[in-house]
Scaffold this active site. Structure first.
Site, mmCIF file in Angstrom:
data_model
loop_
_atom_site.group_PDB
_atom_site.id
_atom_site.type_symbol
_atom_site.label_atom_id
_atom_site.label_comp_id
_atom_site.label_asym_id
_atom_site.label_seq_id
_atom_site.Cartn_x
_atom_site.Cartn_y
_atom_site.Cartn_z
ATOM 1 N N SER A 73 0.499 -1.232 -0.051
ATOM 2 C CA SER A 73 0.459 0.403 0.042
ATOM 3 C C SER A 73 0.822 0.911 -0.277
ATOM 4 O O SER A 73 2.172 1.572 -1.189
ATOM 5 C CB SER A 73 -1.377 -0.312 0.748
ATOM 6 N N ASP B 166 -10.326 -5.415 -2.902
ATOM 7 C CA ASP B 166 -9.586 -4.522 -1.827
ATOM 8 C C ASP B 166 -10.799 -2.887 -1.981
ATOM 9 O O ASP B 166 -10.916 -2.360 -3.099
ATOM 10 C CB ASP B 166 -8.530 -4.430 -3.136
ATOM 11 N N HIS C 148 -7.557 -5.918 0.756
ATOM 12 C CA HIS C 148 -6.270 -5.404 1.261
ATOM 13 C C HIS C 148 -5.677 -5.252 2.598
ATOM 14 O O HIS C 148 -4.615 -4.903 3.131
ATOM 15 C CB HIS C 148 -6.761 -3.516 1.691
HETATM 16 N N1 LIG Z 1 -8.835 3.344 8.399
HETATM 17 C C1 LIG Z 1 -7.861 2.168 8.398
HETATM 18 C C2 LIG Z 1 -6.873 2.016 7.615
HETATM 19 C C3 LIG Z 1 -5.815 1.981 8.141
HETATM 20 C C4 LIG Z 1 -4.825 0.831 6.772
HETATM 21 O O1 LIG Z 1 -6.063 -0.006 6.261
HETATM 22 N N2 LIG Z 1 -3.752 0.315 7.032
HETATM 23 C C5 LIG Z 1 -3.480 -0.983 6.196
HETATM 24 C C6 LIG Z 1 -2.486 0.075 4.994
HETATM 25 S S1 LIG Z 1 -3.204 1.118 4.386
HETATM 26 C C7 LIG Z 1 -2.148 1.342 3.095
HETATM 27 O O2 LIG Z 1 -1.246 2.236 3.482
HETATM 28 C C8 LIG Z 1 -2.204 -1.581 7.198
HETATM 29 O O3 LIG Z 1 -1.337 -1.710 6.325
HETATM 30 N N3 LIG Z 1 -2.264 -2.018 8.283
HETATM 31 C C9 LIG Z 1 -2.413 -1.895 9.379
HETATM 32 C C10 LIG Z 1 -3.061 -4.067 9.495
HETATM 33 O O4 LIG Z 1 -2.690 -4.507 10.487
HETATM 34 O O5 LIG Z 1 -3.891 -4.242 8.834
HETATM 35 C C11 LIG Z 1 -7.520 2.143 9.894
HETATM 36 O O6 LIG Z 1 -7.036 2.826 10.411
HETATM 37 O O7 LIG Z 1 -7.231 1.124 10.612
#
Ligand SMILES: N[C@@H](CCC(=O)N[C@@H](CSC=O)C(=O)NCC(=O)O)C(=O)O
Length: 303
Positions: free
Chosen positions: A168, A245, A279
């Site tokens: 991401s 996603d 995602h």
């Molecule tokens: N609103 C959500 C968004 C945060 C999220 O989905 N982060 C992803 C990466 S998105 C793009 O860079 C992520 O990797 N999260 C960490 C995980 O361990 O899944 C929120 O605030 O949670």
């Protein structure tokens, strides 16, 4: 290095003696190697930073190639090591995996903790030029220069044998680091990268904040623009993207724009649209073995 020294290398007391500037945070045995976390004072970011390093069993005997992993929004050095399940494959292959944090921490800039997609946890792997952020937010220099120097100076790393991947925001980071530094990384891959940040809400917010309003300067950190002018050694870019996603559906990722730009410059790219995947790190865990194997091919260690 004699074998007994490598045995000492995995012992924390020895590690802290040779790494005067690194503070051990944790060390866990994992698939015959060690999953470690260190903190250090970063000269680029002017704050204390954590990074994680997986040392495969082979690192006790010899220098090994290094894979840098860049995480996404809201992440720290912990997300990948706790959720991706990559250590098993790194141990089999004999590669080190290094994961930095995703932004400077605790630098007391007003508003730094106000949103999940800007400031803390959202450094976007750029060197900020805006007055408010430029003293600390230099994640591009940190991941391409300072961190590799630390890794090459303190761990059994083959310095000219490094590759980069990410997710991401970190997928964007991996692509721009490879495209801006021809020859520095042997290979690059990404999960659900933000491919064309100039054209999506996440990127526009971050680039306006860190780089200012002049969109010409944004192009230096946009993979879709950078790939059009890439003239370095051949790079075969692997991208995995889940079809379910939500961020793809919201127009944050724009992989088609990147593939069109690759085609324009005859850059080999493999975009795998994965039915029913989202995602999350469940998606990353599913395909991380493929990515490590992709990198092994270009690190001269075809499995
Ligand atoms: N609103 C959500 C968004 C945060 C999220 O989905 N982060 C992803 C990466 S998105 C793009 O860079 C992520 O990797 N999260 C960490 C995980 O361990 O899944 C929120 O605030 O949670």
């Amino acid at each position: 290095m004699p074998k007994e020294d490598y045995n000492q290398f995995t012992d924390n007391s020895f590690v802290s003696r040779i790494m005067s500037s690194l503070t051990p945070v944790s060390s866990n045995r994992c698939f015959g190697g060690y999953q470690k976390v260190y903190s250090h004072e970063s000269s680029e970011l002017k704050c204390k930073m954590n990074f994680s390093v997986y040392l495969p069993p082979q690192a006790e005997e010899k220098k090994v190639p290094v894979l840098y992993w860049l995480s996404g929004l809201t992440c720290t050095e912990q997300n990948f090591i706790q959720k991706a399940g990559a250590q098993r494959y790194a141990a089999e292959a004999g590669v080190m995996i290094v994961c930095p944090d995703t932004s400077p921490r605790g630098v007391n800039i007003e508003g730094e903790d106000d949103s999940y997609d800007f400031g803390s946890g959202a450094g976007f792997y750029v060197d900020a030029t805006e007055e408010k952020w430029k003293n600390h937010y230099k994640m591009y220099s940190y991941v391409t220069k300072e961190l590799p120097e630390i890794i090459n100076g303190n761990f059994p790393a083959l310095p000219h044998c490094q590759s980069i991947f990410g997710h991401s925001m970190g997928g964007h980071g991996a692509l721009i680091c490879a495209l801006k530094n021809p020859g520095k990384y042997c290979s690059v891959s990404a999960f659900s990268p933000i491919c064309n940040p100039m054209e999506c809400p996440w990127g526009q917010k971050a680039f306006t904040g860190y780089l200012g309003k002049d969109k010409e300067t944004w192009k230096e950190y946009d993979a879709t623009h950078l790939v059009k002018k890439y003239q370095g050694p051949p790079l075969t870019i692997l991208i995995d993207q889940g079809k379910d996603d939500n961020f793809l559906k919201e127009g944050q990722l724009l992989p088609d724009n990147f593939v069109a730009a690759c085609t324009e410059n005859k850059m080999p790219v493999i975009l795998r649209m994965q039915e029913t995947y989202d995602h999350s790190y469940y998606f990353i865990a599913t395909f991380v073995e493929d990515h490590i194997k992709h990198h092994l091919e270009y690190l001269g260690m075809k499995s």
